[in-house]
Motif scaffolding. Structure first.
Motif: not given
Length: 929
Positions: A359-362, A405-409, A413-417, A446-452
């Motif tokens: 709750q605090v860190y999301r 880092t984004l991939m790790y995060v 955060l899951g699908a909401e990210l 780029y953020g999207f590609q990092s995760i996908a």
């Protein structure tokens, strides 16, 4: 002695310098060194000579401690004290060496022979001595106290003494720290003394001193951060103190450190505003050291959650520090691992506690994503144009770190990210009032590609929308176009499940293929689409092939191989015809020309294109086996394999090229690569080509032996070993290659380590797949065995490794193949001799495991012989090394003969013994071994 020193320092001739250095190194360890070292320290000598004297003392004390009689300890100690006092206002380098010598003496004497060594040192230097100025004495004492822990870290004390001395030193910090505190707090202490004090403190904290004992000095170091002259040294001191592994036990002290760290925020903001990169970097290091090393301990203090959150926000400020990395700032990259650590610690709590922290860190992590994507943005085109290629490369690596880092995060955060990235991108692309910069669009993609790229997004409900948005992006420059391509590539598995969407993005990819600047991203994306979606691409095949003909790129050929694999055979042949004909015509022209460097490159390029095409063109769908429920599987096709059809058509042309280029290793290698790639892909379908290929390889190898021809022979043995119908020509080729190589060995194989390496691998493969080749009457097993023994003595490690592999396969066959058993029993002693020479120091230490495998196999399969051979070998004087005595050799032999089950134990024994043989046992060289 003086002559040698003069030669070392002043003689311009490098040979003479080396000779002098060698002689002086021997002098330093001679018994006379005790005598001459003191003479060299006379005040009328130049510093270089005095330095040599001090070094010689240190070497004698640190390495030959056992030579010093106990009744001389005291006089040695007082002489060193006297010299240090004399040099306190003399040469700095000599003073340091003398301090190191006294430190070494103290470490060897404490605690029994010199109980309160450190307290004594402090007392000696504080005593009034009218000859030496007080400041000089103080500096000499600080130098001595600084080198003491450093000398301890590098000392050669045995393990049990190390633990004992460490705890004595940790207790003695009670004599050191009050003095350091006093010097830092005195108003009249000059800057250079305070600098030395902070360095001394930095040195001591590495002895694992309890953090609470360091508290006052850490606070004093925080105060020193305000003084620009002391800033760097104070940062080192604070970071070293906070980062020692033991510190996490002292949670109350850690909590007390948060306020002073937060107190640096104003100084940090001012540094950022004035562009003072050094200061912002230093403060950031302190905040990260506290956060990264102790996040778990501090998170556990639930009632202090607000102060830890404030520290986290300070680190967030450092992550998002204004300016472009690495040109305007170098600080943000220091913070990335902190975010990994914090996330790991939060996710490691039990569910209830985790829910509270989520709750605090999301929200903090959602903010982090925004900050990282902002930092990943390219600068303006104009600014980027001024960057050096080195700065561009550092920025590229920095973006890869952000991507990781984004991939790790995503785990936190899951699908909401993904939804939040998609919403931002949608708003950006549909907002007509405020046209966005391409940099902003690129960063979100780029953020999207990092995760996908690494996370399975097939279940995400935002991908269809994203595929719909991509064609709306107005692509104005190369960086954005590259990211669009890589994003489409990352979604290729999703496209395979949703083939109706392929038409949305494929035109973009084909258009990009025409732009040379986008060749890497567009080709790699097309390759992914062709691999994942090949069964949905036949309608587009003609178009893709047509566009591809303009580009001569190796990867593109692999993409086309995937694409064509899904078509019907006659379609494949038609497309292959239009695709390959221009290259074949070029090759025919080149084959008629006289060999020269430029047509060589063209030939190698065309052969490379064909190899790459044949690497992925596979109509038997070998690569689909892992998806046995594949709905779209095509019926197995009848008739010859298209690759074989093409190979048979160009076979004569390839022979013609070869005849002119036989003595060029690179061309021969390119020809072999075509067949090697085809054999690997086609497996049994390659059978019709076997007789022709074996004949050609035999002619090639008999004319000019090349390693690539042996490697291809090995491939054929591997695949067709169990096919009685196709094996005869391969057997004939194997025997021919063996006899030609044996002749090469008689002429001198030293210039051909690559051929020897490949030959050993071929023999090992034959033993593994088709051991009865060794039963052939015209195979000279004894000669092959002797070649193996010779190869073990090559200086090239890969060749030796392959030879070990050959013997590891050969020895287990002693029982079942009579000729092998006979040769091993008659010549095994020579093999053992070579193995022991290697272990004795002739071979690189990295090969010891491979030698151990041979010993293990000898012991398992020729035990009765080995016990006699090893005894005879070890009786030779100075064998396998003059450094091992008869007892050590006997112990090793017995250990080896006893161990017939556990190969790992044999490897450990060989490692131990090789260190003894090399005189490295128990030295710092072996710590990482």
């Amino acid at each position: 002695l003086f002559q040698a020193l003069h030669q070392l320092y002043y003689d311009p001739n490098i040979e003479n310098k080396n000779l002098a250095q060698k002689w002086l190194m021997q002098a330093q360890v001679s018994p006379q060194a005790w005598h001459f070292s003191w003479l060299l320290l006379n005040m009328d000598k130049v510093p270089e000579i005095q330095y040599f004297g001090a070094s010689a003392l240190h070497i004698k004390i640190s390495r030959y401690w056992n030579d010093i009689p106990a009744d001389q300890y005291e006089s040695l100690k007082s002489q060193l004290f006297t010299q240090i006092t004399r040099f306190a206002s003399g040469s700095k380098i000599v003073l340091t060496r003398l301090c190191v010598a006294l430190a070494s003496l103290a470490l060897s004497m404490m605690p029994e022979a010199w109980p309160c060594a450190v307290a004594d040192m402090v007392r000696m230097f504080q005593a009034e001595d009218s000859n030496v100025d007080g400041r000089a004495r103080c500096l000499a004492l600080l130098e001595l106290l600084t080198v003491l822990p450093e000398e301890f870290q590098t000392s050669r004390l045995p393990q049990y003494r190390k633990g004992q001395v460490r705890s004595v030193l940790a207790q003695e910090c009670g004599s050191v720290f009050p003095l350091l505190e006093q010097l830092l707090q005195q108003q009249d202490s000059p800057g250079f003394i305070k600098q030395k004090v902070l360095k001394c403190f930095s040195s001591w904290v590495q002895l694992e001193i309890p953090l609470m004992d360091c508290e006052n000095l850490i606070q004093a170091a925080f105060t020193s951060l305000q003084d620009p002259e002391l800033f760097d040294t104070a940062v080192e001191a604070v970071v070293n103190a906070i980062s020692q592994p033991d510190a996490q036990r002292y949670v109350n002290t850690l909590l007390k450190l948060i306020p002073p760290v937060l107190g640096l925020q104003e100084q940090l903001r001012q540094a950022v505003q004035s562009g003072d990169m050094e200061t912002s970097h230093g403060i950031c290091r302190i905040a990260v050291a506290l956060g990264e090393n102790h996040s778990r301990a501090l998170l556990d203090q639930v009632e202090h959650w607000q102060s830890f959150l404030a520290l986290v926000n300070m680190i967030m400020f450092c992550t998002g520090i204004p300016g472009h990395y690495p040109v305007n700032e170098t600080t943000s990259s220091l913070t990335l691992t902190f975010w990994y650590t914090l996330q790991d610690d939060i996710l490691s709590f039990e569910p209830d506690k985790q829910a509270v922290y989520q709750q605090v860190y999301r929200p903090v992590y959602f903010q982090l994503v925004d900050v990282l994507l902002h930092k990943a943005q390219f600068p303006s085109d104009e600014e980027y144009g001024f960057w050096s290629s080195d700065e561009k490369e550092q920025f590229r690596i920095y973006r890869v770190d952000i991507s990781d880092t984004l991939m790790y995060v995503y785990e936190m955060l899951g699908a909401e990210l993904l939804s939040s990235l998609y919403d931002k991108l949608g708003r950006l692309l549909t907002n007509t009032e405020q046209p966005s910069t391409w940099q902003h669009t690129e960063a979100l993609l780029y953020g999207f590609q990092s995760i996908a790229e690494t996370i399975d997004v097939n279940y995400s409900d935002v991908v269809p929308g994203l595929i719909g948005l991509i064609p709306r992006i107005s692509i104005s420059n190369v960086q954005l176009a590259d990211t669009v391509m890589f994003t489409i590539g990352a979604l290729s598995e999703w496209l395979a499940d949703h083939p109706v969407m392929i038409n949305n993005v494929l035109p973009l990819v084909l258009q990009a293929l025409g732009n040379p600047e986008l060749s890497i991203s567009s080709v790699s994306t097309l390759k992914k689409i062709c691999r994942e979606c090949k069964y949905d691409l036949p309608p587009y095949a003609a178009n893709i092939v047509a566009v591809s003909q303009t580009s001569q790129c190796m990867w593109l050929m692999q993409a086309l191989g995937f694409l064509l694999s899904a078509l019907q055979v006659e379609e494949i042949l038609k497309n292959l015809h239009s695709l390959i004909t221009p290259y074949i015509q070029q090759l025919e022209k080149l084959a008629d020309e006289t060999p020269n460097p430029s047509n060589k490159l063209a030939i190698i390029h065309i052969l490379g294109l064909l190899s790459n095409l044949f690497t992925t063109l596979d109509i038997s769908h070998h690569d689909d086996d892992h998806e046995s429920n594949e709905v779209k599987k095509l019926p197995v096709q009848q008739g010859p394999n298209p690759v074989v059809v093409v190979l048979q058509q160009v076979f004569q042309l390839i022979q013609k090229v070869l005849s002119k280029w036989l003595n060029d290793a690179q061309v021969v290698e390119s020809v072999c690569a075509i067949f090697e790639k085809s054999v690997k892909t086609l497996l049994d379908d390659f059978a019709p080509m076997v007789p022709q290929l074996c004949e050609m390889l035999g002619q090639m190898y008999s004319t000019i032996p090349q390693a690539s021809a042996i490697d291809l022979t090995r491939q054929l043995v591997h695949i067709f070993a169990h096919e009685p119908a196709h094996f005869p020509p391969i057997k004939a080729l194997f025997l021919l290659v063996t006899s030609v190589t044996l002749t090469l060995f008689q002429q001198g194989p030293r210039d051909h380590p690559d051929i020897v390496d490949s030959f050993m691998q071929l023999l090992a493969q034959a033993l593994k797949r088709k051991p009865d080749l060794f039963l052939c009457s015209n195979l000279d097993v004894k000669a092959v065995f002797q070649c193996g023994v010779l190869s073990l003595k090559f200086p090239e490690a890969p060749t030796v490794k392959s030879s070990c592999g050959f013997f590891t396969e050969l020895l287990p066959r002693c029982g079942e193949i009579a000729p092998v058993g006979q040769v091993v029993h008659e010549n095994g002693k020579v093999l053992l001799q070579a193995v022991l020479e290697g272990i004795g120091g002739q071979a690189s230490r990295s090969l010891m495991d491979h030698f151990a495998e041979i010993l293990f196999a000898l012991n398992k399969h020729c035990f009765s012989h080995l016990s006699v051979w090893i005894k005879e070998a070890m009786q030779q004087d100075g064998f396998p090394s003059a450094r091992v005595n008869p007892e050590q050799k006997e112990t090793f032999s017995q250990q080896i003969l006893r161990e017939r089950v556990n190969k790992r134990r044999v490897k450990e024994m060989v490692k131990e013994f090789t260190l003894l043989c090399r005189g490295l046992h128990g030295t710092e060289y072996t710590a990482d071994y």
